[in-house]
Design a protein around this motif. Sequence first.
Motif, PDB file in Angstrom:
ATOM      1  N   CYS A  85       0.835  -1.214   0.000  1.00 24.64           N
ATOM      2  CA  CYS A  85       0.000   0.000   0.000  1.00 24.64           C
ATOM      3  C   CYS A  85       0.864   1.255   0.000  1.00 24.64           C
ATOM      4  CB  CYS A  85      -0.921  -0.031   1.202  1.00 24.64           C
ATOM      5  SG  CYS A  85      -2.035   1.374   1.324  1.00 24.64           S
ATOM      6  N   LEU A  86       1.881   1.273   0.846  1.00 23.82           N
ATOM      7  CA  LEU A  86       2.736   2.454   0.944  1.00 23.82           C
ATOM      8  C   LEU A  86       3.554   2.659  -0.322  1.00 23.82           C
ATOM      9  CD1 LEU A  86       3.617   4.755   2.763  1.00 23.82           C
ATOM     10  CD2 LEU A  86       5.342   3.245   3.761  1.00 23.82           C
ATOM     11  N   SER A  87       4.008   1.578  -0.941  1.00 19.18           N
ATOM     12  CA  SER A  87       4.770   1.692  -2.188  1.00 19.18           C
ATOM     13  C   SER A  87       3.917   2.300  -3.295  1.00 19.18           C
ATOM     14  CB  SER A  87       5.286   0.313  -2.618  1.00 19.18           C
ATOM     15  OG  SER A  87       6.167  -0.225  -1.663  1.00 19.18           O
ATOM     16  N   VAL A  88       2.662   1.841  -3.378  1.00 18.65           N
ATOM     17  CA  VAL A  88       1.752   2.388  -4.396  1.00 18.65           C
ATOM     18  C   VAL A  88       1.483   3.868  -4.128  1.00 18.65           C
ATOM     19  CG1 VAL A  88      -0.593   2.276  -5.325  1.00 18.65           C
ATOM     20  CG2 VAL A  88       0.686   0.162  -4.885  1.00 18.65           C
ATOM     21  N   TYR A  89       1.230   4.204  -2.870  1.00 22.20           N
ATOM     22  CA  TYR A  89       0.924   5.594  -2.519  1.00 22.20           C
ATOM     23  C   TYR A  89       2.105   6.518  -2.793  1.00 22.20           C
ATOM     24  CZ  TYR A  89      -0.385   9.613   0.371  1.00 22.20           C
ATOM     25  OH  TYR A  89      -0.671  10.881   0.815  1.00 22.20           O
ATOM     26  N   GLN A  90       3.308   6.100  -2.385  1.00 27.34           N
ATOM     27  CA  GLN A  90       4.490   6.926  -2.645  1.00 27.34           C
ATOM     28  C   GLN A  90       4.760   7.060  -4.137  1.00 27.34           C
ATOM     29  OE1 GLN A  90       7.534   5.098  -0.016  1.00 27.34           O
ATOM     30  NE2 GLN A  90       7.695   7.132   0.873  1.00 27.34           N
ATOM     31  N   GLY A  91       4.556   5.982  -4.886  1.00 21.47           N
ATOM     32  CA  GLY A  91       4.740   6.058  -6.324  1.00 21.47           C
ATOM     33  C   GLY A  91       3.785   7.053  -6.971  1.00 21.47           C
ATOM     34  N   LEU A  92       2.536   7.048  -6.509  1.00 29.93           N
ATOM     35  CA  LEU A  92       1.558   8.003  -7.030  1.00 29.93           C
ATOM     36  C   LEU A  92       1.928   9.441  -6.659  1.00 29.93           C
ATOM     37  CD1 LEU A  92      -1.780   6.075  -6.306  1.00 29.93           C
ATOM     38  CD2 LEU A  92      -0.666   6.421  -8.523  1.00 29.93           C
ATOM     39  N   LEU A  93       2.452   9.637  -5.443  1.00 27.89           N
ATOM     40  CA  LEU A  93       2.884  10.973  -5.041  1.00 27.89           C
ATOM     41  C   LEU A  93       4.037  11.460  -5.909  1.00 27.89           C
ATOM     42  CD1 LEU A  93       2.785  10.892  -1.124  1.00 27.89           C
ATOM     43  CD2 LEU A  93       1.320  12.220  -2.649  1.00 27.89           C
ATOM     44  N   GLU A  94       5.008  10.592  -6.155  1.00 29.68           N
ATOM     45  CA  GLU A  94       6.145  10.979  -6.987  1.00 29.68           C
ATOM     46  C   GLU A  94       5.702  11.293  -8.416  1.00 29.68           C
ATOM     47  OE1 GLU A  94       8.844   7.749  -6.645  1.00 29.68           O
ATOM     48  OE2 GLU A  94       9.645   8.401  -4.705  1.00 29.68           O
TER      49      GLU A  94
END
Length: 250
Positions: free
Chosen positions: A227-236
Amino acid sequence: MLPRRIYQFFLIYLLGLLVLLALKYGLRLSDYVIPGLESLWQTLCEVLPRYAADVWDTLQVAVIGQVLSIILALVIGILGRKTTWFGNFIKAAAYNVQAYPIVALAPIIFILLGDGFLSRLLIAAMICYFPILLTVLGVMSEPVADVEHFYRSTGRMRWQLEVKIRAFENLHKLTTVIAGSATLAMAGTIVAEFIAANAGIGYSIRIALYQSDLARILVALLLIGICLSVYQGLLEYSGSLVKKAWTGSA
């Protein structure tokens, strides 16, 4: 960008899992101490729907907390960018609040607000905002001499324009720290849930800890990481779009 983050997380997670399995078989530990692969798979199938819902609940709180922390950091950073008495007072107040460990403040928060949504939200924002604040203060306190001199000499400089110039010149720093602060927002929410909340993946981890169920904890860590990897990727990715749009309009 997004697939790379997920791939990197899976690599780190598998390495950690291999270390645990090496300890298990090297020291001949039982499944009660360190679960085997079969036990992990059975636990994953058993708790996946509930833990996925818990992670989603935690992520919602973390996102809102991060947004609040960004707004708070921007307000304090803009107000504190000047080396005036008021600016120094704002910075000192922000630093002093952060000096208290969250485990010392959490009981007060839970006593005043209970163990529900608001407590988790406030703790997530408090843990998340300080690195953003430091970056914003650094960005807003550093003049862009040539550009600002031009606008001042022409009498067109306003505080809004000053903030925009400094933010534009340091946009990469701001987007990087905002993407990175997602980890702290998620961690802050999980800490709040673990201490005293009654919902979210942190609460589920606390229950699993009381039951000495390492398999459920490992499954929870897997879902949190994805979940955190997906969220950080979307933020970047969103940050790169903002930089392109801002640069194109400049």
